[in-house]
Design an enzyme around this catalytic site. Structure first.
Site, PDB file in Angstrom:
ATOM      1  CG  ASP A  38      36.460  26.485  39.324  1.00 56.35           C
ATOM      2  OD1 ASP A  38      36.835  25.630  38.503  1.00 56.35           O
ATOM      3  OD2 ASP A  38      36.590  26.360  40.555  1.00 56.35           O
ATOM      4  CE  LYS A 117      37.450  19.644  45.133  1.00 56.05           C
ATOM      5  NZ  LYS A 117      38.779  19.324  44.672  1.00 56.05           N
ATOM      6  CE  LYS A 286      32.646  12.374  48.700  1.00 59.20           C
ATOM      7  NZ  LYS A 286      33.554  11.320  49.150  1.00 59.20           N
TER       8      LYS A 286
HETATM    9  S1  IVH Z   1      34.487  12.166  46.050  1.00 62.28           S
HETATM   10  C1  IVH Z   1      32.775  11.841  41.370  1.00 62.28           C
HETATM   11  N1  IVH Z   1      35.687  13.152  48.134  1.00 62.28           N
HETATM   12  O1  IVH Z   1      38.276  16.191  44.153  1.00 62.28           O
HETATM   13  C2  IVH Z   1      33.937  12.213  42.181  1.00 62.28           C
HETATM   14  N2  IVH Z   1      36.610  13.624  46.024  1.00 62.28           N
HETATM   15  O2  IVH Z   1      36.563  17.440  41.658  1.00 62.28           O
HETATM   16  C3  IVH Z   1      33.714  11.833  43.596  1.00 62.28           C
HETATM   17  N3  IVH Z   1      38.650  14.963  46.098  1.00 62.28           N
HETATM   18  O3  IVH Z   1      37.693  13.784  41.680  1.00 62.28           O
HETATM   19  C4  IVH Z   1      34.874  12.196  44.360  1.00 62.28           C
HETATM   20  N4  IVH Z   1      38.751  15.147  48.282  1.00 62.28           N
HETATM   21  O4  IVH Z   1      39.892  13.676  43.066  1.00 62.28           O
HETATM   22  C5  IVH Z   1      35.695  13.059  46.805  1.00 62.28           C
HETATM   23  N5  IVH Z   1      36.633  13.924  50.105  1.00 62.28           N
HETATM   24  C6  IVH Z   1      36.647  13.830  48.774  1.00 62.28           C
HETATM   25  C7  IVH Z   1      37.659  14.437  47.989  1.00 62.28           C
HETATM   26  C8  IVH Z   1      37.598  14.314  46.604  1.00 62.28           C
HETATM   27  C9  IVH Z   1      39.338  15.453  47.127  1.00 62.28           C
HETATM   28  C10 IVH Z   1      39.024  15.143  44.684  1.00 62.28           C
HETATM   29  C11 IVH Z   1      38.736  13.940  43.822  1.00 62.28           C
HETATM   30  C12 IVH Z   1      37.643  14.369  42.913  1.00 62.28           C
HETATM   31  C13 IVH Z   1      37.826  15.845  42.886  1.00 62.28           C
HETATM   32  C14 IVH Z   1      36.513  16.521  42.622  1.00 62.28           C
END
Ligand code: IVH
Length: 665
Positions: A38, A117, A286
């Site tokens: 990163d 995450k 979010k």
């Molecule tokens: S929301 C626009 N929620 O992490 C992407 N992603 O770099 C919105 N991920 O692409 C994704 N846990 O593959 C979301 N609770 C979570 C998540 C999650 C893991 C992954 C996903 C995403 C990446 C973000």
């Protein structure tokens, strides 16, 4: 920094980032931590901020890079699969809240969904009338792999949703901790290389062609997003609907009002990691109200309404029992700390990399030291810090040997690199690694020939080079203690099969430094046979896009090395490079500039085979018919793509026409 200098730095950074992408996504062997990655990306973004002319659409700052796998049909995401921007600090998180407040022109506290995450593999599931229709990996964000066959076997997905709805849900595939531990234990017992972490195992399992094996391993899914916003007016409503439909939802998610509640829940999630069945590497924050999200929108890479807060890597304390040296495939000698086994991020850790001599000196690492180890980005752990106040005088400094531990030849410290190298290509340790790589999955995929058998064959003097593999026979194999008649016959058959692998896989199998699967493919396209590649000059190589000076020099060095060159000629004499001739990607560019879609079932070609063939001839093969499509190849039982193409007046060939066009050359 002036523009010239910035350009130079930009070039280096992008090359470095792409290299790490390849290590991470294609080889599943990350070389640096997420944090370090990163930081590179951040430097690139900052540079482009100052010099906007550097920001091109294909910059790593603008694209989501993940590889595709030719063994699975491509599937175009109806809306791109983006990723989230990352942060590691609460200050940056505050800056994010400020940006959002400015964007919304409203600085009152908002409702935020704060969630684990999941450190899994992103998947998009398309449901049609309550049944799983297609499951797709992220791929490059626009087109992913259709891995439905494997996803149908997930252990926690319902056969049918509680209502016959049609929509797309996104989430992560993961292997739960207990299964991961059990599977790895079994692998180690059978002498196979264990998986580095649950995430790599998940990637590997999703890409298995043998559905039964995939089912046996048992993956799970957890949902975190709905793509078409018709399941509720806020994110948490959507997630509740998913729960009600029977889809596995995110545990420990919470709607938080304003900054302080968000921070509190981020901390709580970190402390609760052990309760979760999957590994997490952070929290996702979010905006909950979908209308507000729409107001903020997204950049080409990530939405402006969300952010990932990444946790610092986990640490543990243990003792260095001994420092050992490991000789890699290309001769790089890496010092390894053998540790008193300790639990870290859910796995037992007994080795840590010490990187190189400077690292040992800089941190003053000694045998017998108490140390803090850290798993950064789930790769081999690193020694973070020596606990010097715990020394009792029994600790021994490590004198870096001057000779290779495997072959006793002098080690070289090359000026331009940190690594110390054994430059003796006949070194048995290098040979061992070369053989293992040669036989490995992305390379020649010689079934049954893993590390265990390579060492036995070497120990018993049955092989001394790559080409010796093809001189093995039933008689000699049967003399080996643990080799039965059936396994011996299987191994010989697998070796024969490996001769037919495409040229690009043979290039990869040779183990040229810095040449991963993607680069091998590029080289194969541009240098259609061994002679073309072997006689290519630095200029020839560098003319190829995606080949930089480092790769070009590595290719030259490889063929200039006497010992390796003789290895190559031995293979050549065995006909190794001829067998794959029919799959050699020739430089016929008769489909150049065409965008081709393939549909229906074909009698004479496998889907991927045809795709490779057309791509090698310059075509871009895509999965859906659009304005850009120049040709549709329609097999038996073609459906909506055929009618759409006909409607749009796109040229259509059936298989007979395709065959005659191809034969005309
Ligand atoms: S929301 C626009 N929620 O992490 C992407 N992603 O770099 C919105 N991920 O692409 C994704 N846990 O593959 C979301 N609770 C979570 C998540 C999650 C893991 C992954 C996903 C995403 C990446 C973000």
């Amino acid at each position: 920094m002036n523009l010239e200098a910035a350009k130079k730095r930009w070039k280096r950074l992008t090359a470095e980032i792409r290299g790490h992408d390849e290590l991470y996504y294609q080889l599943a062997e990350p070389a640096i931590s997420d944090e370090a990655y990163d930081a590179l990306l951040r430097e690139l973004t900052d540079l482009e901020e100052v010099h906007p002319t550097l920001r091109r659409p294909d910059s790593p700052s603008q694209t989501v890079r993940e590889s595709r796998d030719d063994n699975f049909p491509p599937y175009e995401h109806p809306s791109p699969m983006l990723s989230l921007s990352n942060t590691y600090s609460f200050d940056e998180l505050d800056a994010f809240f400020d940006r959002v407040a400015r964007g919304l022109e409203d600085d009152t506290p908002q409702a935020w969904s704060v969630e684990p995450k999941v450190d899994g593999v992103a998947l998009a599931l398309h449901y049609r009338e309550g049944r799983l229709h297609v499951a797709v990996t992220r791929g490059d964000g626009k087109i992913g792999d259709d891995v439905s066959a494997n996803v149908h076997r997930f252990i926690n997905l319902p056969a049918e949703l509680h209502e016959p709805l049609s929509f797309e849900v996104r989430g992560e595939a993961y292997m739960d901790r207990s299964r991961f531990t059990a599977l790895n234990a079994a692998r180690e017992r059978s002498g196979e290389e264990p998986f580095a972490n649950p995430r790599n195992l998940t990637t590997g399992t999703l890409k298995l062609l043998d559905g039964r094996e995939s089912a046996r391993r048992g993956l799970s899914f957890v949902a975190h997003s709905v793509v078409e916003h018709d399941l509720g007016e806020s994110h948490h409503h959507e997630l509740e609907r998913l729960d009600a439909l029977g889809l596995p939802g995110l545990p420990l998610r919470k709607v938080c009002m304003g900054r302080d509640e968000v921070v509190e829940w981020i901390r709580h999630l970190d402390a609760s990691r052990a309760e979760l069945p999957f590994e997490i590497d952070g929290a996702v924050i979010k905006l909950d109200k979908l209308a507000l999200r729409r107001k903020l929108g997204a950049t080409s890479k990530s939405p402006r309404w969300g952010i990932a807060f990444k946790y610092a890597a986990e640490k543990a304390e243990t003792t260095i029992l001994r420092i050992a040296l490991q000789v890699g495939r290309t001769g790089a000698v890496t010092p390894i700390a053998e540790l008193e086994p300790v639990q870290l991020s859910g796995t037992t850790v007994s080795r840590a990399t010490l990187h190189n001599r400077e690292e040992i000196a800089r941190k003053d690492i000694r045998q017998g030291d108490r140390v803090l180890v850290q798993k950064a980005g789930e790769i081999i752990p690193q020694v973070l810090e020596v606990l010097k106040d715990r020394r009792d005088g029994s600790q021994k400094p490590f004198a870096f040997p001057k000779k290779c531990p495997a072959c006793n030849e002098p080690l070289l410290h090359l000026e331009d690199e940190a690594a110390i190298r054994c430059v003796n290509p006949a070194c048995p340790a290098q040979l061992y690694r070369r053989l293992v790589h040669f036989a490995s999955r992305g390379a020649l995929d010689i079934e049954g020939l893993g590390g265990k058998w390579v060492s036995i064959l070497l120990e018993e003097n049955l092989i001394q080079s790559l080409s010796d593999l093809y001189r093995l026979n039933l008689e000699s194999l049967l003399k080996l203690e643990r080799m039965g008649e059936k396994s011996a016959a299987n191994l010989l058959a697998a070796l024969q099969v490996s001769l037919k692998r495409p040229w690009r896989r043979k290039i990869f199998a040779l183990g040229i430094r810095h040449v991963g699967e993607e680069t091998a493919r590029t080289l194969a396209r541009n240098f259609p046979d061994l002679n073309a590649l072997r006689t290519a000059t630095l200029e020839d190589l560098m003319e190829v896009s995606d080949v930089g000076d480092i790769v070009a020099q590595a290719v030259l060095d490889y063929f200039q090395s006497e010992a390796l060159a003789s290895e190559i000629s031995e293979l050549e004499n065995l006909g190794f490079f001829e067998e794959s001739e029919e799959t050699v990607e020739r430089l016929l560019q008769d489909f150049k500039g065409m965008t081709v879609v393939i549909t229906g079932s074909l009698e004479h070609f496998g889907r991927n085979e045809l795709k490779d063939l057309l791509s090698a001839r310059g075509a871009k093969v895509t999965s859906s018919v659009s304005k850009k499509t120049s040709l549709l190849i329609a097999g038996e039982a073609a459906g909506s793509k055929l009618s759409k193409a006909a409607e749009m007046g796109i040229e259509i060939w059936d298989e007979a026409r395709l065959l005659s066009e191809l034969n005309d050359e």
